[in-house]
Design an enzyme around this catalytic site. Structure first.
Site, PDB file in Angstrom:
ATOM      1  N   CYS A   7      52.875  35.144 -42.511  1.00  0.00           N
ATOM      2  CA  CYS A   7      54.721  35.240 -42.887  1.00  0.00           C
ATOM      3  C   CYS A   7      54.688  33.850 -44.568  1.00  0.00           C
ATOM      4  O   CYS A   7      54.083  33.070 -44.414  1.00  0.00           O
ATOM      5  CB  CYS A   7      54.581  34.551 -41.695  1.00  0.00           C
ATOM      6  N   CYS A 117      57.874  39.440 -47.971  1.00  0.00           N
ATOM      7  CA  CYS A 117      58.392  39.608 -46.359  1.00  0.00           C
ATOM      8  C   CYS A 117      56.886  40.263 -46.129  1.00  0.00           C
ATOM      9  O   CYS A 117      57.502  41.268 -46.332  1.00  0.00           O
ATOM     10  CB  CYS A 117      59.110  39.459 -45.789  1.00  0.00           C
TER      11      CYS A 117
END
Length: 204
Positions: A7, A117
Site C-alpha cells: 500500500c 494506489c
C-alpha cells in the site's frame, strides 16, 4: 522471511518505523514516477490518496527525481473506497466520478498517469477511458513484486515462478502477484481496507 507493505499510503506512513522494529527485510510500495518520467516528455499525473500525496516519503521521491515541474498531483478522496464497496467497472457512478475528477487535467500536457494506489489498478481501463486521450498508465505493482523476489532470492529462499499466463484472473493487481508468491514462500496476506490503508503480506 520478509514483510511487504502493499500500500502506498501505509508505506509512506510506517515503513521507517517498521524497519526499526523487525529483523527481516521490509519492502514498500513506491509510485512509478521514475518509469513514467522516462517514458514521456510531457507531464505526469499522479493519482493517489490524499495521505500519500501529503506525506514526506512521497515528496522526497519527487525531490529525488527533480520531478516537481513535471508531476501533477491529484488527491482522489473517494476512489479507493468506491472500489472497495464494489462500484463496478463501467458503472455510471464510477464513470461520472472519474469524468469529474479528470476533466480539469485534460488538454494540459498530461502524457502519463501514475496509479499511486493499489486499488486503482482494478479500474485502470476506466481511468484511461475517462481521460479520453492517448495516455500511458503506470503503477508500482510489478516493481514491488520484483523487489520482493530479488530480496528473497538474495536470502537463499527458492521461489517457484508465478504462472500469470495461465491464471484465470485478468487483473494485474499487486494482491494477485503477492498471492502467487505467497504460495511459494509461505507468506501471510492481510488486507486492511480504506482510502488511506491497504494490504500487508507477512512472511512467516
Amino acid at each position: 522471511k520478509a514483510l511487504v507493505i502493499a500500500c502506498n499510503t501505509a508505506t509512506s506512513a510506517v515503513i521507517d518505523e517498521l524497519r526499526k522494529e523487525v529483523d527481516i527485510p521490509v519492502i514498500g510500495m513506491e509510485p512509478a514516477i521514475k518509469p513514467a518520467l522516462a517514458a514521456v516528455e510531457g507531464k505526469v499525473l499522479m493519482m493517489a490518496t490524499p495521505a500519500t500525496i501529503r506525506l514526506e516519503r512521497y515528496n522526497n521521491l519527487l525531490e529525488r527525481f527533480n520531478a516537481r515541474e513535471r508531476v501533477v498531483n491529484l488527491a482522489c478522496n473517494k476512489l479507493a473506497g468506491m472500489i472497495e464497496h464494489n462500484v463496478l467497472s463501467h458503472s455510471n457512478e464510477l464513470q461520472d466520478y472519474l469524468a469529474g475528477l479528470l476533466a480539469p487535467y485534460k488538454n494540459t500536457g498530461i502524457q502519463a498517469i501514475v496509479l499511486g494506489c493499489t486499488h486503482y489498478v482494478f479500474i485502470k481501463e476506466d481511468i484511461k477511458e475517462a481521460f479520453g486521450e492517448d495516455v500511458l498508465i503506470f503503477d508500482g505493482n510489478r516493481g514491488t513484486v520484483n523487489r520482493l523476489k530479488s530480496v528473497l532470492e538474495e536470502k537463499g529462499i527458492k521461489l517457484v515462478a508465478p504462472d500469470f499466463a495461465n491464471s484465470n484472473l485478468d487483473v494485474p493487481s499487486l494482491q494477485f502477484d503477492l498471492e502467487q508468491l505467497a504460495s511459494s514462500v509461505d507468506c501471510l496476506i492481510i488486507d486492511v481496507g480504506g482510502d488511506d490503508a491497504g494490504a500487508f503480506a507477512l512472511g512467516r
